[in-house]
Design a protein around this motif. Structure first.
Motif, PDB file in Angstrom:
ATOM      1  N   LYS A 181       0.838  -1.137  -0.035  1.00 27.63           N
ATOM      2  CA  LYS A 181       0.104  -0.002  -0.017  1.00 27.63           C
ATOM      3  C   LYS A 181       0.927   1.309   0.079  1.00 27.63           C
ATOM      4  CE  LYS A 181      -3.512   0.109   2.790  1.00 27.63           C
ATOM      5  NZ  LYS A 181      -4.443  -0.284   4.148  1.00 27.63           N
ATOM      6  N   ARG A 182       2.280   1.151  -0.209  1.00 28.91           N
ATOM      7  CA  ARG A 182       2.972   2.176  -0.165  1.00 28.91           C
ATOM      8  C   ARG A 182       3.554   2.785  -1.684  1.00 28.91           C
ATOM      9  NH1 ARG A 182       6.885   2.045   5.043  1.00 28.91           N
ATOM     10  NH2 ARG A 182       5.507   1.254   6.646  1.00 28.91           N
ATOM     11  N   TRP A 183       3.060   3.982  -1.855  1.00 30.12           N
ATOM     12  CA  TRP A 183       3.134   4.337  -3.299  1.00 30.12           C
ATOM     13  C   TRP A 183       4.986   4.531  -3.415  1.00 30.12           C
ATOM     14  CZ3 TRP A 183       2.909   9.735  -5.499  1.00 30.12           C
ATOM     15  CH2 TRP A 183       2.642   9.760  -6.879  1.00 30.12           C
ATOM     16  N   PRO A 184       5.415   4.208  -4.623  1.00 33.71           N
ATOM     17  CA  PRO A 184       6.952   4.406  -4.677  1.00 33.71           C
ATOM     18  C   PRO A 184       7.316   6.005  -5.243  1.00 33.71           C
ATOM     19  CG  PRO A 184       6.269   3.091  -6.449  1.00 33.71           C
ATOM     20  CD  PRO A 184       5.008   3.591  -5.673  1.00 33.71           C
ATOM     21  N   TYR A 185       6.445   6.986  -5.552  1.00 31.30           N
ATOM     22  CA  TYR A 185       6.792   7.728  -6.384  1.00 31.30           C
ATOM     23  C   TYR A 185       6.837   9.315  -5.406  1.00 31.30           C
ATOM     24  CZ  TYR A 185       6.418   4.542  -9.970  1.00 31.30           C
ATOM     25  OH  TYR A 185       6.840   3.709 -11.035  1.00 31.30           O
ATOM     26  N   PHE A 186       6.510   9.265  -4.217  1.00 31.44           N
ATOM     27  CA  PHE A 186       6.308  10.471  -3.194  1.00 31.44           C
ATOM     28  C   PHE A 186       7.495  11.485  -3.557  1.00 31.44           C
ATOM     29  CE2 PHE A 186       3.087   7.764  -0.773  1.00 31.44           C
ATOM     30  CZ  PHE A 186       2.252   9.014  -0.419  1.00 31.44           C
ATOM     31  N   ARG A 187       8.734  10.947  -3.621  1.00 32.46           N
ATOM     32  CA  ARG A 187       9.969  11.851  -3.834  1.00 32.46           C
ATOM     33  C   ARG A 187       9.720  12.680  -5.028  1.00 32.46           C
ATOM     34  NH1 ARG A 187      14.260  11.357  -6.928  1.00 32.46           N
ATOM     35  NH2 ARG A 187      14.171   9.124  -7.411  1.00 32.46           N
ATOM     36  N   GLU A 188       9.429  11.957  -5.966  1.00 26.06           N
ATOM     37  CA  GLU A 188       9.316  12.631  -7.499  1.00 26.06           C
ATOM     38  C   GLU A 188       8.267  13.563  -7.491  1.00 26.06           C
ATOM     39  OE1 GLU A 188      11.228   8.596  -8.176  1.00 26.06           O
ATOM     40  OE2 GLU A 188       9.654   9.337  -6.935  1.00 26.06           O
ATOM     41  N   LEU A 189       6.907  13.252  -6.809  1.00 24.51           N
ATOM     42  CA  LEU A 189       5.872  14.323  -6.979  1.00 24.51           C
ATOM     43  C   LEU A 189       6.192  15.278  -5.988  1.00 24.51           C
ATOM     44  CD1 LEU A 189       2.923  15.083  -7.309  1.00 24.51           C
ATOM     45  CD2 LEU A 189       2.220  13.761  -5.115  1.00 24.51           C
ATOM     46  N   PHE A 193       6.140  24.728  -3.607  1.00 23.86           N
ATOM     47  CA  PHE A 193       5.511  24.173  -2.606  1.00 23.86           C
ATOM     48  C   PHE A 193       6.410  23.465  -1.856  1.00 23.86           C
ATOM     49  CE2 PHE A 193       2.057  24.115  -5.674  1.00 23.86           C
ATOM     50  CZ  PHE A 193       0.770  24.587  -4.876  1.00 23.86           C
ATOM     51  N   LEU A 194       6.231  23.295  -0.489  1.00 25.23           N
ATOM     52  CA  LEU A 194       7.175  22.572   0.258  1.00 25.23           C
ATOM     53  C   LEU A 194       6.364  21.473   1.109  1.00 25.23           C
ATOM     54  CD1 LEU A 194      10.151  22.586   1.639  1.00 25.23           C
ATOM     55  CD2 LEU A 194       9.144  23.659   3.694  1.00 25.23           C
ATOM     56  N   THR A 195       6.994  20.444   0.999  1.00 27.58           N
ATOM     57  CA  THR A 195       6.324  19.032   1.627  1.00 27.58           C
ATOM     58  C   THR A 195       6.872  18.808   3.058  1.00 27.58           C
ATOM     59  OG1 THR A 195       6.222  17.844  -0.518  1.00 27.58           O
ATOM     60  CG2 THR A 195       5.922  16.618   1.352  1.00 27.58           C
ATOM     61  N   VAL A 196       5.630  18.646   3.914  1.00 27.68           N
ATOM     62  CA  VAL A 196       6.118  18.512   5.209  1.00 27.68           C
ATOM     63  C   VAL A 196       5.577  16.745   5.280  1.00 27.68           C
ATOM     64  CG1 VAL A 196       5.265  18.744   7.666  1.00 27.68           C
ATOM     65  CG2 VAL A 196       5.324  20.605   6.154  1.00 27.68           C
ATOM     66  N   TRP A 197       6.804  15.962   5.661  1.00 29.23           N
ATOM     67  CA  TRP A 197       6.504  14.535   5.474  1.00 29.23           C
ATOM     68  C   TRP A 197       6.105  14.336   7.091  1.00 29.23           C
ATOM     69  CZ3 TRP A 197       6.728  12.777   1.095  1.00 29.23           C
ATOM     70  CH2 TRP A 197       7.591  13.102   0.041  1.00 29.23           C
ATOM     71  N   ALA A 198       4.943  13.799   7.090  1.00 27.20           N
ATOM     72  CA  ALA A 198       4.088  13.722   8.310  1.00 27.20           C
ATOM     73  C   ALA A 198       4.182  12.143   8.637  1.00 27.20           C
ATOM     74  CB  ALA A 198       2.746  14.063   8.562  1.00 27.20           C
ATOM     75  N   THR A 237      11.620   6.380   6.686  1.00 23.88           N
ATOM     76  CA  THR A 237      11.140   6.699   5.142  1.00 23.88           C
ATOM     77  C   THR A 237      11.280   8.259   4.935  1.00 23.88           C
ATOM     78  OG1 THR A 237       9.990   4.772   5.119  1.00 23.88           O
ATOM     79  CG2 THR A 237       9.099   6.561   3.530  1.00 23.88           C
ATOM     80  N   ASN A 238      10.897   8.919   5.921  1.00 24.20           N
ATOM     81  CA  ASN A 238      10.756  10.299   5.898  1.00 24.20           C
ATOM     82  C   ASN A 238      12.252  11.184   5.901  1.00 24.20           C
ATOM     83  OD1 ASN A 238       8.064  10.293   6.071  1.00 24.20           O
ATOM     84  ND2 ASN A 238       7.686  10.782   8.117  1.00 24.20           N
ATOM     85  N   ALA A 239      13.187  10.552   6.729  1.00 24.53           N
ATOM     86  CA  ALA A 239      14.435  11.097   6.533  1.00 24.53           C
ATOM     87  C   ALA A 239      15.109  11.055   5.241  1.00 24.53           C
ATOM     88  CB  ALA A 239      15.270  10.245   7.643  1.00 24.53           C
ATOM     89  N   ASP A 240      14.855   9.853   4.685  1.00 22.36           N
ATOM     90  CA  ASP A 240      15.322   9.656   3.366  1.00 22.36           C
ATOM     91  C   ASP A 240      14.676  10.730   2.393  1.00 22.36           C
ATOM     92  OD1 ASP A 240      17.174   7.682   4.154  1.00 22.36           O
ATOM     93  OD2 ASP A 240      15.616   6.128   3.522  1.00 22.36           O
ATOM     94  N   LEU A 241      13.478  10.916   2.591  1.00 22.86           N
ATOM     95  CA  LEU A 241      12.681  11.740   1.527  1.00 22.86           C
ATOM     96  C   LEU A 241      13.014  13.140   1.857  1.00 22.86           C
ATOM     97  CD1 LEU A 241       8.992  10.293   1.729  1.00 22.86           C
ATOM     98  CD2 LEU A 241      10.651  10.212  -0.511  1.00 22.86           C
ATOM     99  N   ALA A 242      13.150  13.507   2.962  1.00 20.66           N
ATOM    100  CA  ALA A 242      13.458  15.059   3.481  1.00 20.66           C
ATOM    101  C   ALA A 242      14.861  15.244   3.164  1.00 20.66           C
ATOM    102  CB  ALA A 242      13.327  15.063   5.153  1.00 20.66           C
ATOM    103  N   ARG A 243      15.883  14.229   2.891  1.00 16.41           N
ATOM    104  CA  ARG A 243      17.190  14.498   2.508  1.00 16.41           C
ATOM    105  C   ARG A 243      16.994  15.288   0.824  1.00 16.41           C
ATOM    106  NH1 ARG A 243      19.239  10.615   6.312  1.00 16.41           N
ATOM    107  NH2 ARG A 243      18.484   8.958   4.965  1.00 16.41           N
ATOM    108  N   VAL A 244      15.886  14.768   0.209  1.00 15.50           N
ATOM    109  CA  VAL A 244      15.826  15.134  -1.199  1.00 15.50           C
ATOM    110  C   VAL A 244      15.026  16.526  -1.124  1.00 15.50           C
ATOM    111  CG1 VAL A 244      14.916  14.590  -3.383  1.00 15.50           C
ATOM    112  CG2 VAL A 244      16.027  12.901  -1.976  1.00 15.50           C
TER     113      VAL A 244
END
Length: 336
Positions: free
Chosen positions: A203-211, A220-225, A233-240
């Protein structure tokens, strides 16, 4: 001050174990999981209104007690048979007049069957329930719609019943402080939850980073909740791109955060339902699970799914839904 349930300003918290119920008192059972508990909040509130001023007690899991400020609670640890038996003993001693089993699974069904409560409201047209919809539930409608049928079978009006969460001024202050410390007070924020149940990794979408990167190009700035289990997961995404907000907020504070965001994008998860109680559009990603049964209440038109317009549910892999397709729906809806 927190408004609380039915407009009360006082947090009553857990019940007084020495206070015994009477035959007029009402028990409500809703144990989990997070999304289901959130969807049940409006049902619980309507039950309280229907039976006022009679005493109503909610039996729930400790993790969700904070979702019901001002409501009298009994918390239940679902981890052991001993806890289940002890809770059944407690229920029998209370001598309730009616139980609303909003869980209606095997465990809660056993509790109702052994409860000694004369009026037993539940989802299934079989023992132990004697107030229930006539039809058997086989996923033919949304879970929330089915629970409205359950209440109607018990004589409870369900007009305009929707999930509701009551966050406090203190919750808002916590969010304001966090935004100020992160330097985000004047940013165009989007909330994303990239996690899902550890038991349902599909159920985890693999393209959050790209979006999130595409949205960053538009300002826009994303807040990873998310919670503790989303930290990696959020730490990896926030590094990008974006800001890591793992475990930064309680459930009610996450709802308060929506007052500062423009929209949210989530997997089919508990936080999807929490965010939908806020003030923004919430886009839920569906593929392996049936969006017709599980979408956030009030957000049907914002489902992101390859089978969104098909007459019958067809399971798809979330990887088949590309970020460009999600972005185009956001554009069509005007949230960008």
């Amino acid at each position: 001050m927190r408004q609380g349930w039915l407009g009360g300003g006082q947090d009553h918290g857990l019940i007084n174990p020495c206070r015994m119920a009477t035959r007029r008192d009402i028990l409500i059972i809703k144990l989990g999981a997070l999304g289901d508990v959130v969807m049940a909040t409006g049902l619980v509130e309507r039950i309280l209104r229907h039976h006022a001023p009679r005493r109503c007690i909610l039996l729930t899991s400790p993790a969700y007690a904070g979702l019901f400020p001002g409501l009298e609670l009994k918390t239940f640890d679902r981890s052991s048979l001993q806890s289940t038996l002890a809770t059944v003993q407690w229920i029998r001693k209370q001598r309730f007049q009616r139980v609303y089993d909003l869980q209606s699974n095997d465990r809660s069904g056993v509790m109702c069957g052994l409860s000694g409560i004369p009026e037993r409201v539940g989802n299934h047209p079989r023992f132990p329930y004697n107030l229930h919809p006539e039809s058997r539930y086989a996923g033919q409608c949304h879970i929330h719609a089915r629970m409205l049928e359950v209440l109607e079978a018990a004589g409870v009006s369900t007009d305009a019943v929707a999930p509701r969460l009551h966050h406090s001024d203190q919750d808002r202050d916590k969010v304001h402080t966090w935004l100020r410390e992160q330097g985000l007070a004047d940013r165009k924020l989007v909330i994303m939850h990239a996690g899902a149940s550890a038991r349902r990794l599909e159920k985890r979408w693999p393209y959050f980073r790209e979006l999130a990167e595409s949205l960053a190009q538009r300002g826009f700035l994303t807040v990873w909740a998310g919670g503790e289990d989303d930290r990696h997961t959020n730490a990896d995404l926030a590094r990008v791109t974006g800001v890591d907000a793992s475990a930064a907020f309680s459930f009610l504070q996450l709802v308060a955060l929506t007052e500062h965001a423009l929209f949210a994008v989530t997997n089919d998860s508990g936080p999807m339902h929490l965010l939908a109680c806020g003030s923004i559009p919430v886009y839920g990603l569906f593929g392996p699970s049936d969006w017709r049964r599980n979408h956030a209440v009030g957000q049907r038109d914002r489902v992101l799914s390859l089978n969104r317009h098909e007459p019958v549910f067809r399971e798809t892999g979330l990887a088949e839904l590309k970020p460009g397709q999600a972005l185009r729906q956001l554009e069509r809806d005007g949230v960008l």
